[in-house]
Design an enzyme around this catalytic site. Structure first.
Site, PDB file in Angstrom:
ATOM      1  N   SER A 135       0.859  -1.183   0.000  1.00 20.27           N
ATOM      2  CA  SER A 135       0.000   0.000   0.000  1.00 20.27           C
ATOM      3  C   SER A 135       0.900   1.239   0.000  1.00 20.27           C
ATOM      4  CB  SER A 135      -0.865  -0.041   1.270  1.00 20.27           C
ATOM      5  OG  SER A 135      -1.537   1.177   1.451  1.00 20.27           O
ATOM      6  N   LYS A 161      -1.229  -0.917  -4.350  1.00 20.31           N
ATOM      7  CA  LYS A 161      -2.420  -0.129  -3.992  1.00 20.31           C
ATOM      8  C   LYS A 161      -1.948   1.295  -3.758  1.00 20.31           C
ATOM      9  CE  LYS A 161      -4.771   0.171   0.502  1.00 20.31           C
ATOM     10  NZ  LYS A 161      -5.482  -0.602   1.533  1.00 20.31           N
ATOM     11  N   LYS A 163      -3.048   5.240  -2.525  1.00 21.24           N
ATOM     12  CA  LYS A 163      -4.041   6.045  -1.821  1.00 21.24           C
ATOM     13  C   LYS A 163      -4.454   7.191  -2.734  1.00 21.24           C
ATOM     14  CE  LYS A 163      -3.913   3.959   2.188  1.00 21.24           C
ATOM     15  NZ  LYS A 163      -5.079   3.444   2.898  1.00 21.24           N
ATOM     16  N   ASP A 188      -7.268   3.188  -2.903  1.00 21.67           N
ATOM     17  CA  ASP A 188      -7.952   3.248  -1.609  1.00 21.67           C
ATOM     18  C   ASP A 188      -8.239   4.711  -1.287  1.00 21.67           C
ATOM     19  OD1 ASP A 188      -8.915   2.935   0.940  1.00 21.67           O
ATOM     20  OD2 ASP A 188      -7.068   2.108   1.791  1.00 21.67           O
ATOM     21  N   GLU A 213     -11.257   0.860  -3.115  1.00 19.66           N
ATOM     22  CA  GLU A 213     -11.554   0.539  -1.722  1.00 19.66           C
ATOM     23  C   GLU A 213     -12.190   1.739  -1.005  1.00 19.66           C
ATOM     24  OE1 GLU A 213      -8.005  -0.873   0.162  1.00 19.66           O
ATOM     25  OE2 GLU A 213      -9.003  -1.233   2.072  1.00 19.66           O
ATOM     26  N   ASP A 238     -14.022  -1.673   3.245  1.00 19.85           N
ATOM     27  CA  ASP A 238     -13.093  -1.855   4.364  1.00 19.85           C
ATOM     28  C   ASP A 238     -13.796  -1.321   5.624  1.00 19.85           C
ATOM     29  OD1 ASP A 238     -11.027  -1.650   6.233  1.00 19.85           O
ATOM     30  OD2 ASP A 238      -9.773  -0.303   5.078  1.00 19.85           O
ATOM     31  N   LYS A 262      -9.869  -7.075   8.129  1.00 19.38           N
ATOM     32  CA  LYS A 262      -8.810  -6.766   9.103  1.00 19.38           C
ATOM     33  C   LYS A 262      -9.352  -7.261  10.432  1.00 19.38           C
ATOM     34  CE  LYS A 262      -7.399  -2.379   6.955  1.00 19.38           C
ATOM     35  NZ  LYS A 262      -7.599  -0.918   6.995  1.00 19.38           N
ATOM     36  N   GLY A 290      -4.243  -4.177   6.151  1.00 27.63           N
ATOM     37  CA  GLY A 290      -3.148  -3.981   7.103  1.00 27.63           C
ATOM     38  C   GLY A 290      -3.324  -2.694   7.860  1.00 27.63           C
TER      39      GLY A 290
HETATM   40  O1  NPG Z   1       0.364  -2.342   4.821  1.00 30.06           O
HETATM   41  O2  NPG Z   1      -0.289  -2.362   6.893  1.00 30.06           O
HETATM   42  C1  NPG Z   1      -0.240  -1.843   5.772  1.00 30.06           C
HETATM   43  C2  NPG Z   1      -0.962  -0.538   5.547  1.00 30.06           C
HETATM   44  C3  NPG Z   1      -2.110  -0.730   4.639  1.00 30.06           C
HETATM   45  O3  NPG Z   1      -3.064   1.186   3.650  1.00 30.06           O
HETATM   46  C4  NPG Z   1      -3.015   0.465   4.603  1.00 30.06           C
HETATM   47  N1  NPG Z   1      -3.725   0.669   5.697  1.00 30.06           N
HETATM   48  O4  NPG Z   1      -6.739   2.389   5.211  1.00 30.06           O
HETATM   49  O5  NPG Z   1      -6.210   0.340   4.998  1.00 30.06           O
HETATM   50  C5  NPG Z   1      -5.939   1.469   5.335  1.00 30.06           C
HETATM   51  C6  NPG Z   1      -4.557   1.814   5.857  1.00 30.06           C
HETATM   52  C7  NPG Z   1      -4.477   2.225   7.303  1.00 30.06           C
HETATM   53  C8  NPG Z   1      -3.277   2.123   7.948  1.00 30.06           C
HETATM   54  C9  NPG Z   1      -5.560   2.664   7.983  1.00 30.06           C
HETATM   55  C10 NPG Z   1      -3.158   2.488   9.289  1.00 30.06           C
HETATM   56  C11 NPG Z   1      -5.440   3.033   9.308  1.00 30.06           C
HETATM   57  C12 NPG Z   1      -4.249   2.937   9.955  1.00 30.06           C
END
Ligand code: NPG
Length: 369
Positions: A135, A161, A163, A188, A213, A238, A262, A290
């Site tokens: 990500s 992915k 953002k 996302d 997402e 999500d 998650k 994640g």
């Molecule tokens: O690889 O752990 C990872 C991060 C993946 O983008 C990611 N997480 O919105 O899914 C999400 C975002 C996130 C991370 C959201 C930390 C909230 C806290």
């Protein structure tokens, strides 16, 4: 298995690079590490709450409070036959899913260790390696984004992915697709758009995305069904999916074609499996999200992602994508096919480094039977 003690640690770990999303920028990851000691085994779990209620309504302080005052007293000193048995004692607690998931993770690790089996085996996993993706946060410029994506592709990741946020969407996709026309690409939005943006979101269909997402409100299901009916690109939910009943509603309404799981968001492995199994039954693929976990949480994510309906690569990247120094060893690696090996030792299958854990602990509390 008798629960002898539980320990909570608020940890603060510096990320290798700032992680920017439509929710803000993170330089550090602060979570709660949960340790459960039972029958000579230490079980570890990571509660993925954050200091601020932005991604989730929970915070470090609310989770600490709920763990200390309700969840831990519910199981301390008790003889349990299974993880489900322990969970049933706290089943009266509503909400506070991240708090519950952190404790369930530690209990599951301890239980798997006392049985001498891996966490993957305890959860019913079927794979020895899992496909993983990465990500990529919002970057200072489009050229920087292309450079970062190129680096991850070189590292072996087969799915990227990125953002997006209003004003930082189409130009990013234009640049990334021009440079890498054939990669598995997803976006996302972390709830940054509304139905007023339908025309803009429809333009995403031009970029051959695996999914988009959580484009709309974090707790919405209905508006996503309206949006999905106007898009070719599959919507993946999500934030909106907190339970199997949310998943049923979203699928019945046609709000998404894919679901991100998650364990923290849905209240633990047991609820994750319910969602996984329901989606398998109705032909909806899932993948593992994640929360920038340390190696403790990552090990749990890897174990859960070995279940068969985790069909798309997860946001479960190599340790070096997140932290210079992790609190477990060995570190998690991705190979040139974008695959990650699943630990085989009992429980989470990695060793917690006590010195490192101590170094990153900013607050600690222990509870004994
Ligand atoms: O690889 O752990 C990872 C991060 C993946 O983008 C990611 N997480 O919105 O899914 C999400 C975002 C996130 C991370 C959201 C930390 C909230 C806290």
């Amino acid at each position: 298995m008798r629960i002898q003690s539980v320990e909570l640690r608020h940890t603060k770990m510096e990320l290798v690079s700032p992680f920017e999303t439509s929710l803000g920028v993170e330089l550090y990851e602060e979570h709660i590490i949960v340790r459960v000691d039972a029958d000579g085994a230490s079980g570890w779990g990571e509660c993925v709450v954050e200091p601020r209620p932005s991604y989730s309504s929970e915070t470090l302080d609310t989770a600490w409070h709920v763990l200390r005052d309700f969840l831990i007293p519910g199981i301390l000193g008790i003889e349990i036959r299974s993880v489900e048995d322990a969970l049933s004692r706290n089943a009266w607690v509503r909400g506070h899913r991240m708090a519950r998931a952190g404790l369930e993770a530690a209990l599951s690790d301890a239980f798997a260790k006392t049985q001498g089996i891996s966490l993957s085996a305890l959860l019913g996993g079927t794979r020895s390696q899992i496909p993983v993706g990465v990500s990529v946060g919002l970057q200072p410029s489009t050229s920087e984004l292309v450079r970062v994506v190129a680096g991850y592709l070189k590292d072996g990741y087969k799915r990227i992915k990125i953002k997006i946020a209003p004003g930082r969407d189409i130009p990013l996709l234009e640049a990334v697709r021009k440079e890498f026309p054939n990669i598995q690409l997803q976006v996302d939005a972390n709830s940054a758009y509304t139905l007023k943006d339908v025309e803009l979101l429809r333009r995403l269909d031009e970029y051959d995305l695996q999914l988009i997402e959580q484009p709309l409100e974090y707790d919405d299901i209905y508006d996503h069904s309206v949006l999905q009916s106007k898009l070719k690109t599959p919507i993946c939910l999500d934030e909106s999916i907190r339970s199997v009943s949310d998943a049923k509603a979203a699928i019945a309404l046609g709000s998404c074609k894919i679901i991100n799981i998650k364990p923290g968001r849905v209240g633990g492995y047991t609820e994750s499996k319910r969602i996984h199994d329901y989606c398998a039954e109705v032909g909806i693929p899932v993948w593992h999200g994640g929360m920038d976990e340390s190696g403790i949480g990552r090990a749990g994510n890897v174990a859960l992602a070995t279940l068969p309906n985790f069909k798309l690569p997860g946001d479960i990247s190599a340790t070096k994508r997140y932290y210079k120094q992790d609190i477990v060893e060995p570190s998690f690696e991705v190979d040139s096919d974008g695959m990650m090996a699943v630990p085989t030792k009992p429980g989470i299958g990695v060793d917690v480094l006590q010195g490192r854990l101590e170094k990153f602990t900013v607050r600690r509390e222990a509870f004994r039977a």
